[in-house]
Design a protein around this motif. Structure first.
Motif, mmCIF file in Angstrom:
data_model
loop_
_atom_site.group_PDB
_atom_site.id
_atom_site.type_symbol
_atom_site.label_atom_id
_atom_site.label_comp_id
_atom_site.label_asym_id
_atom_site.label_seq_id
_atom_site.Cartn_x
_atom_site.Cartn_y
_atom_site.Cartn_z
ATOM 1 N N LEU A 196 30.662 68.153 2.983
ATOM 2 C CA LEU A 196 30.787 66.869 3.675
ATOM 3 C C LEU A 196 32.130 66.215 3.353
ATOM 4 O O LEU A 196 32.821 65.722 4.237
ATOM 5 C CB LEU A 196 29.633 65.943 3.289
ATOM 6 C CG LEU A 196 29.657 64.537 3.896
ATOM 7 C CD1 LEU A 196 29.550 64.614 5.409
ATOM 8 C CD2 LEU A 196 28.527 63.702 3.328
ATOM 9 N N ALA A 197 32.498 66.209 2.080
ATOM 10 C CA ALA A 197 33.770 65.612 1.681
ATOM 11 C C ALA A 197 34.943 66.335 2.329
ATOM 12 O O ALA A 197 35.955 65.706 2.660
ATOM 13 C CB ALA A 197 33.915 65.648 0.154
ATOM 14 N N SER A 198 34.805 67.627 2.556
ATOM 15 C CA SER A 198 35.884 68.404 3.189
ATOM 16 C C SER A 198 36.132 67.974 4.621
ATOM 17 O O SER A 198 37.220 68.175 5.152
ATOM 18 C CB SER A 198 35.557 69.898 3.161
ATOM 19 O OG SER A 198 35.516 70.359 1.855
ATOM 20 N N SER B 290 41.397 57.180 2.167
ATOM 21 C CA SER B 290 42.033 57.206 0.848
ATOM 22 C C SER B 290 42.012 55.832 0.199
ATOM 23 O O SER B 290 41.734 55.707 -0.993
ATOM 24 C CB SER B 290 43.476 57.704 0.956
ATOM 25 O OG SER B 290 43.502 59.026 1.401
ATOM 26 N N ARG B 291 42.313 54.802 0.981
ATOM 27 C CA ARG B 291 42.308 53.434 0.437
ATOM 28 C C ARG B 291 40.911 53.033 -0.028
ATOM 29 O O ARG B 291 40.745 52.452 -1.096
ATOM 30 C CB ARG B 291 42.812 52.445 1.476
ATOM 31 C CG ARG B 291 44.295 52.467 1.668
ATOM 32 C CD ARG B 291 44.711 51.421 2.664
ATOM 33 N NE ARG B 291 46.111 51.540 2.999
ATOM 34 C CZ ARG B 291 46.684 50.915 4.001
ATOM 35 N NH1 ARG B 291 45.985 50.117 4.790
ATOM 36 N NH2 ARG B 291 47.965 51.069 4.240
ATOM 37 N N VAL B 292 39.914 53.328 0.788
ATOM 38 C CA VAL B 292 38.543 52.958 0.435
ATOM 39 C C VAL B 292 38.119 53.671 -0.848
ATOM 40 O O VAL B 292 37.563 53.055 -1.756
ATOM 41 C CB VAL B 292 37.565 53.276 1.596
ATOM 42 C CG1 VAL B 292 36.119 53.182 1.142
ATOM 43 C CG2 VAL B 292 37.819 52.343 2.773
ATOM 44 N N ILE B 293 38.390 54.967 -0.934
ATOM 45 C CA ILE B 293 37.996 55.730 -2.129
ATOM 46 C C ILE B 293 38.703 55.209 -3.367
ATOM 47 O O ILE B 293 38.079 54.964 -4.395
ATOM 48 C CB ILE B 293 38.267 57.233 -1.926
ATOM 49 C CG1 ILE B 293 37.311 57.793 -0.875
ATOM 50 C CG2 ILE B 293 38.121 57.989 -3.253
ATOM 51 C CD1 ILE B 293 37.620 59.207 -0.449
ATOM 52 N N LEU C 239 39.394 70.035 -2.915
ATOM 53 C CA LEU C 239 38.288 70.405 -2.035
ATOM 54 C C LEU C 239 38.431 71.842 -1.533
ATOM 55 O O LEU C 239 37.445 72.560 -1.404
ATOM 56 C CB LEU C 239 38.200 69.430 -0.859
ATOM 57 C CG LEU C 239 37.667 68.042 -1.214
ATOM 58 C CD1 LEU C 239 37.855 67.081 -0.057
ATOM 59 C CD2 LEU C 239 36.213 68.116 -1.638
ATOM 60 N N ILE C 240 39.654 72.261 -1.251
ATOM 61 C CA ILE C 240 39.903 73.653 -0.849
ATOM 62 C C ILE C 240 39.466 74.590 -1.973
ATOM 63 O O ILE C 240 38.840 75.618 -1.730
ATOM 64 C CB ILE C 240 41.386 73.857 -0.480
ATOM 65 C CG1 ILE C 240 41.682 73.201 0.867
ATOM 66 C CG2 ILE C 240 41.776 75.329 -0.467
ATOM 67 C CD1 ILE C 240 43.162 73.129 1.219
#
Length: 162
Positions: free
Chosen positions: A156-158, A20-23, A104-105
């Protein structure tokens, strides 16, 4: 054990916190023009058929905000000449807000939009008629017709620990 050798118990961030921090940090330093170009290309490719079928007519002259609350990402989109555009404005007629995992869901069709909205995991604020039109459109989109690269990216993101 002396004070010099004693280890203080510092909490270690878990993987989801790090991702989360990186994004959110990466998103905040990217130039708007780059984000705009990338996002417009992805959105117009993903929704090519609904755009050609004029299913985004309700967004003409309107601005819809999307906010990923846990990543501090906000984007405002509109539709002009059957193309989705990213607006420089931070104001919108309606906002759809939620956490990354819930978006994403939705994108993976793990739950239908109604469930996510009724459980208040995704929220509509502002012009609810516009927000509901978007929700209904998302519910009617055949996600299997999306480009395979888009579907693979969502899958992939999921898997990321968000």
């Amino acid at each position: 054990m002396s004070l010099l050798t004693a280890r203080l118990p510092f909490p270690r961030p878990d993987a989801s916190t790090l991702v989360s921090r990186v994004i959110s940090k990466t998103e905040s330093v990217l130039p708007f023009k780059l984000k705009k170009n990338l996002l417009e290309k992805a959105l117009n490719q993903a929704f090519k058929q609904p755009l050609e079928d004029d299913e985004f007519y309700f967004l003409e002259g309107q601005q819809l905000g999307l906010e990923v609350t846990d990543l501090a990402i906000r984007v405002v989109i509109s539709c002009e000449d059957e193309q989705l555009i990213v607006c420089a404005s931070d104001t919108a007629d309606a906002w759809i807000k939620g956490e990354a995992r819930d978006f994403l869901i939705l994108a993976n069709r793990e739950q239908d939009p109604d469930t996510l909205f009724f459980q208040r995991r995704l929220l509509i604020e502002g012009n609810t008629e516009l927000g509901l039109a978007v929700k209904n459109l998302l519910d009617s989109v055949d996600w299997d017709e999306m480009p395979s690269t888009m579907r693979k990216g969502i899958e992939l993101a999921s898997r990321l620990p968000l």
